[in-house]
Design an enzyme around this catalytic site. Sequence first.
Site, PDB file in Angstrom:
ATOM      1  N   ASP A 182       0.846  -1.185   0.000  1.00  0.00           N
ATOM      2  CA  ASP A 182       0.000   0.000   0.000  1.00  0.00           C
ATOM      3  C   ASP A 182       0.882   1.235   0.000  1.00  0.00           C
ATOM      4  O   ASP A 182       1.909   1.256   0.672  1.00  0.00           O
ATOM      5  CB  ASP A 182      -0.883   0.011   1.247  1.00  0.00           C
ATOM      6  CG  ASP A 182      -2.105  -0.872   1.049  1.00  0.00           C
ATOM      7  OD1 ASP A 182      -2.593  -0.924  -0.101  1.00  0.00           O
ATOM      8  OD2 ASP A 182      -2.540  -1.511   2.014  1.00  0.00           O
ATOM      9  N   GLU A 231       0.148  19.120   6.666  1.00  0.00           N
ATOM     10  CA  GLU A 231       0.533  19.860   5.463  1.00  0.00           C
ATOM     11  C   GLU A 231       0.980  21.274   5.844  1.00  0.00           C
ATOM     12  O   GLU A 231       1.996  21.772   5.389  1.00  0.00           O
ATOM     13  CB  GLU A 231      -0.639  19.954   4.465  1.00  0.00           C
ATOM     14  CG  GLU A 231      -0.949  18.660   3.733  1.00  0.00           C
ATOM     15  CD  GLU A 231      -1.940  17.782   4.490  1.00  0.00           C
ATOM     16  OE1 GLU A 231      -2.229  18.089   5.674  1.00  0.00           O
ATOM     17  OE2 GLU A 231      -2.408  16.788   3.924  1.00  0.00           O
ATOM     18  N   PHE A 249      -8.708  26.521   8.766  1.00  0.00           N
ATOM     19  CA  PHE A 249      -9.194  25.785   7.604  1.00  0.00           C
ATOM     20  C   PHE A 249     -10.545  25.180   7.941  1.00  0.00           C
ATOM     21  O   PHE A 249     -10.746  24.634   9.008  1.00  0.00           O
ATOM     22  CB  PHE A 249      -8.207  24.665   7.269  1.00  0.00           C
ATOM     23  CG  PHE A 249      -8.647  23.787   6.135  1.00  0.00           C
ATOM     24  CD1 PHE A 249      -8.343  24.127   4.822  1.00  0.00           C
ATOM     25  CD2 PHE A 249      -9.371  22.618   6.367  1.00  0.00           C
ATOM     26  CE1 PHE A 249      -8.759  23.325   3.780  1.00  0.00           C
ATOM     27  CE2 PHE A 249      -9.780  21.817   5.320  1.00  0.00           C
ATOM     28  CZ  PHE A 249      -9.480  22.173   4.025  1.00  0.00           C
ATOM     29  N   ALA A 292     -13.873  22.844   6.001  1.00  0.00           N
ATOM     30  CA  ALA A 292     -14.202  22.086   4.796  1.00  0.00           C
ATOM     31  C   ALA A 292     -15.007  22.936   3.821  1.00  0.00           C
ATOM     32  O   ALA A 292     -14.996  22.715   2.615  1.00  0.00           O
ATOM     33  CB  ALA A 292     -14.978  20.836   5.164  1.00  0.00           C
ATOM     34  N   THR A 302     -14.765  26.469   3.419  1.00  0.00           N
ATOM     35  CA  THR A 302     -13.972  27.476   2.703  1.00  0.00           C
ATOM     36  C   THR A 302     -12.807  26.835   1.948  1.00  0.00           C
ATOM     37  O   THR A 302     -12.335  27.364   0.966  1.00  0.00           O
ATOM     38  CB  THR A 302     -13.398  28.512   3.693  1.00  0.00           C
ATOM     39  OG1 THR A 302     -12.595  27.793   4.637  1.00  0.00           O
ATOM     40  CG2 THR A 302     -14.490  29.252   4.434  1.00  0.00           C
ATOM     41  N   ARG A 303     -12.347  25.730   2.410  1.00  0.00           N
ATOM     42  CA  ARG A 303     -11.210  25.008   1.832  1.00  0.00           C
ATOM     43  C   ARG A 303      -9.966  25.896   1.748  1.00  0.00           C
ATOM     44  O   ARG A 303      -9.183  25.814   0.823  1.00  0.00           O
ATOM     45  CB  ARG A 303     -11.553  24.425   0.452  1.00  0.00           C
ATOM     46  CG  ARG A 303     -12.656  23.362   0.544  1.00  0.00           C
ATOM     47  CD  ARG A 303     -12.657  22.488  -0.663  1.00  0.00           C
ATOM     48  NE  ARG A 303     -13.020  23.250  -1.837  1.00  0.00           N
ATOM     49  CZ  ARG A 303     -12.581  23.005  -3.048  1.00  0.00           C
ATOM     50  NH1 ARG A 303     -11.723  22.027  -3.244  1.00  0.00           N
ATOM     51  NH2 ARG A 303     -12.956  23.725  -4.068  1.00  0.00           N
ATOM     52  N   MET A 304      -9.848  26.822   2.697  1.00  0.00           N
ATOM     53  CA  MET A 304      -8.604  27.588   2.773  1.00  0.00           C
ATOM     54  C   MET A 304      -8.402  28.079   4.197  1.00  0.00           C
ATOM     55  O   MET A 304      -9.298  28.052   5.016  1.00  0.00           O
ATOM     56  CB  MET A 304      -8.636  28.770   1.796  1.00  0.00           C
ATOM     57  CG  MET A 304      -9.813  29.678   1.964  1.00  0.00           C
ATOM     58  SD  MET A 304      -9.866  30.867   0.611  1.00  0.00           S
ATOM     59  CE  MET A 304     -11.256  31.847   1.084  1.00  0.00           C
ATOM     60  N   SER A 305      -7.171  28.499   4.449  1.00  0.00           N
ATOM     61  CA  SER A 305      -6.879  29.050   5.766  1.00  0.00           C
ATOM     62  C   SER A 305      -6.011  30.285   5.564  1.00  0.00           C
ATOM     63  O   SER A 305      -5.546  30.538   4.446  1.00  0.00           O
ATOM     64  CB  SER A 305      -6.139  28.003   6.617  1.00  0.00           C
ATOM     65  OG  SER A 305      -4.937  27.646   5.969  1.00  0.00           O
TER      66      SER A 305
END
Lengths: 703, 561
Positions: A320, A361, A391, A393, A395-398
């Site tokens: 995997d 990340e 962050f 879900a 807005t998908r940004m920080s």
Amino acid sequence: MSTATTPVHTAPDGGRPHGPEGSGGRVSGGLFDPRQLVTSLPDAFRKLDPRIMAKSPVMFVVEIGSVLTTGLALLDPGDWFGWAITAWLWLTVVFANLAEAVAEGRGKAQADTLRKAKTDTVARRLTGSTEERVPGTELRIGDLAVCEAGDIIPGDGDVVEGVASVDESAITGESAPVIRESGGDRSAVTGGTKVLSDRIVIKITTRPGETFIDRMINLVEGAARQKTPNEIALNILLASLTIVFLLAVVTLQPFAIHAGAEQTMIVLTALLVCLIPTTIGALLSAIGIAGMDRLVQRNVLAMSGRAVEAAGDVSTLLLDKTGTITLGNRQAAEFVPVTGVSEAELADAAQLSSLADETPEGRSIVVLAKERYGLRARDEGELSHAEFVPFTAQTRMSGVDVDGTTVRKGAAGAIVAWVGRRGGEVSSDAQEKVDAISAAGGTPLLVAIEDTDGPRVLGVIHLKDVVKEGMRERFDELRRMGIKTVMITGDNPLTAKAIADEAGVDDFLAEATPEDKMALIKREQAGGKLVAMTGDGTNDAPALAQADVGVAMNTGTSAAKEAGNMVDLDSNPTKLIEIVEIGKQLLITRGALTTFSIANDVAKYFAIIPAMFGAVAGYEGLDTLNIMRLASAESAILAAVIFNALIIVALVPLALKGVRYRPMSADRMLRRNLGLYGLGGLIAPFIGIKLIDLLISLIPGIG
Amino acid sequence: MSPELAGVLQLAALIGALALVYRPLGDYMAAVYSSEKHLRPEKWIYRCIGANPSSQMRWPAYLRGVLAFSLVGVLFLYLLQRVQGSLPLSLGFTAISPDQAFNTAASFVANTNWQSYSGEQSMGHVVQTAGLAVQNFVSAAVGMAVAVALVRGFARSRTGELGNFWADLVRGVVRVLLPLSVIGALVLVACGAIQNFAGIHEVGQLTGGSRQMNGGAVASQEVIKELGTNGGGYFNANSAHPFENPSGFTNLFEIFLILVIPFALTRTFGRLVGNLRQGYAILAAMGVIWLGFTALMMWTEFHHGGAALQEAGGAMEGKEQRFGVGASAIFATSTTLTSTGAVDSFHSSFTGFGGGLALLGMMLGEIAPGGVGSGLYGMLIMAIIAVFIAGLMVGRTPEYLGKKIGSREIKLAACYILITPTLVLGFTAVSMVLATPPDSILNTAGDSVNGSGAHGFSEVLYAFTSGANNNGSAFAGLNANTQWYNTTIGLAMLLGRFLPMVFVLALAGSLAEQKPVPETAGTLRTEKPLFAGLLVGAILIITGLTYFPALALGPMAEGLS
């Protein structure tokens, strides 16, 4: 378990160090402690029972020979030679049993600690909504049991309700608690482990007496050990060699009588025992037990010896991607600014936007900025008036708002929309860079800023999967061993290819579904290849069952653990490689000691034949064969018998540790082992017998 | 030119000639055994014996064919000898005694050609030509058929089918042995071997008196005697007789005939398994042993100590002046390392070590290069044993030519290698224990203390080694024409020939059913020199260990004294 087993060692030469995630302080592939020889002595005598001896044809012949010489010595009690031979023949048998007892003894210690975990537990059986207290042994498959903080889980099963942290150190040796919850791939619990918090309801999946711990105890004790296919084949070969030598010795007497040199039964028995392959015959079962034990030391439970042997034959490894080949998370690898922006400017903005981002990340961006551009993380004080945007879900940004400057980073689509809303424009240059990173298999994150110059995109952060250190070398080694590696991933083919190239695997299966995996295994097997894989989920179960070596992760579901033929208690998928090496080492140890054992016979002939006939009139020429110039006929024969017995003890550590194994091509490996055990086996007994003869001849009245 | 140099040059010429025909003959035989077509004369034969040559046989059927055909051969040959008195062209010879007839029938059907009779004093033209010479062809073809069946076992997968015994048998005779024999016989006749159906001539001798000279179809029998690794001479003196082997050239030519098919079959093997290099590895193992033995034999025969022997340029007793020590040594190793057993000199008169080499050569199991067919399958069995041990040492379940060597394969191979030692050592031991058999040892002068001594023991050991390994050569000095030796050697020959075939065919069946394992870098490379060397080592060590005590009390005791 780790606390109660034999002293902790790391393998000195029993193989490579453990994988990147190594199993910490656990006992490793086994040093040999001479004290074990003493403690196992009673067991060795117990094994003299002919019913047990008969299982090893070679050693059984030696035992019969010992009984015979004992009888002959009793008939002629004044003959010191007869007694000496008799004693050493019995020692030969005892040494062989000792080897097996020592190998088993190491497992017994582990079994004892496991038994402690298996103390009789009281289960809280749930019938409808009523709870009753029953002994754990009364639970049947399908029963529901409740466990709360502090309870010992009464049997193997799946969590059907609730979530709890569980202490599994009893079986894994790992003290950090693990989470077990209903549904998903972390639902399996093992009897004997302890619930530390919360309340769960368990559905029992195994009968009492057949639980995981029961099987573990059987395995480490060797009670469930069956001979493996190669071991059976080797036993046949050894039995046929024994017959050949029996024939050679039995027919020697008429020939000797013709030559006018009738031999005593004691001498003929001594010759027979020296010729038959006692070295490998004595150590064969110890090698097998020790092989299983080496797996246990690495926290892998093999459900059958056959699986361990199959591991040595594996020619395709399915691995995997996540967790095995790459670290679990993507990491920032590069800052790619758009035209007109410097890299440092982009790095600064990226770092600023990620300071409060606690995702792996986000942290990797801060690390990259520091390592590559020397940007240290700013103090709290500097940014006391900053407002961080976490962050989500949606807005998908920080990002961060500080001193009138707004910095955002996030998925390309989200950032483009954000810039657009603020009246800015995204250059085609940025879009191209995003596409390029995607095409290369990476994940692009856009960084945008709004300050006095208006909203604009600064550049792209290139996130990518990070291949674990040393994996490429590992795969190269595997390739040299003739093993093909296939990476399994849910990623799209583009991403998969990029990682596959970087890691150096031979092939990959992208967007893999369980059905794809199954089809791949069957395709490889149709070509005659043996396939090994790891898996944890319920949907891995069919593939685990189909694979020749299926290693289930202990964290996985009970379906996966049932389907595989090994369970890795550390749940470390990289261990598959070590399992393959242990399988190979097991076979090599057998082959090497067989070669050694057969090669030994040459020297023994040169010791015994001149001793038998060198002084016979008309046959004096045979004394020329006494190239070791042994002192007397008696000392020569005795020296050969003693060497034959001592070499067993001398090789016990090798049998238990396994011969040194490094991945290399079959050709080089053969050359090395032939030189070491073939040539060594030819020469060593000449030296050994000579030395023993020298010592014997110093005893008054013999030399 | 010194005798040593002459010997070496002859050896070089022999190797050159063998190398020249290796490829074409090997490829031709591969084509013969894989061809789909049947020649017209072959179709007639199939019609006569009622066989369907296109049907495929599994191993039990193939084995039944081998055994039934050979049984008929034994019975026919036995009867032919028993009724010899009533046959035409019998030269006045009468029926052969039952035990000798059994021994001879077993001997020729088992491709051994042990002769307890003396040809010119007991066998007429019909028995020689219709009986013995025919078996020389078909017993050789049976060996080749079994070898090809084993090779098919390696080459085929997921099937139990090993080909058709009748087709393989007939093709071996019609397409391989007959055409080569015709060419060979013409060469021999051209060089002076006789070929007629003449009677017995009384010839006056220079020293006065007269001796009897037989005629006969000698050249035609001589050629198949060598080509089919049979060895049964028309005359008692075998290839030392000038009618059989007139000159130094025919001597070398006969050695060539002995070796040509067994060596070329390795090429056939490589072709049929689709990997020529595998064939070369087997060839290399055979070649190294053959060359090594030849070199040792020449060395010991040339340099045997003693003033008389040195004066004669080596041990000349029992050797023909027209061949000399060198050529005799090459012939002796070639005939004992193949299952031929023809002799152009007397092994009993070789030096102690020379006799030991001849014995050891046979004890290896006739595999370097061995009998036609039997050499190849014997060597492949040893390769399986070597692969098993070496395979374990590279950390994989051993495999050979893509087939796994598991417990079933090892069991069959182990049974195979147990047979001849059991027969040789068992029968020799019993012969030494019983009261009368040792009386057959004629050479009792050797040692005053121990009666017949080491040399006498070697004679008995040699007889059973030769019989059980289907060689057929003898250590002169043993009167083998007694009921005991005729019967026991007869049994040793039959069991030593056909029991191994049972295991070889069972093994072939088991291999053919397997699916092949693909080759990877982790696979033991059986086409490499390292493996060929390992194979040679395994053969020498396993044989050496088995026979060391027996060899020590025979030739070694003699050679070291």
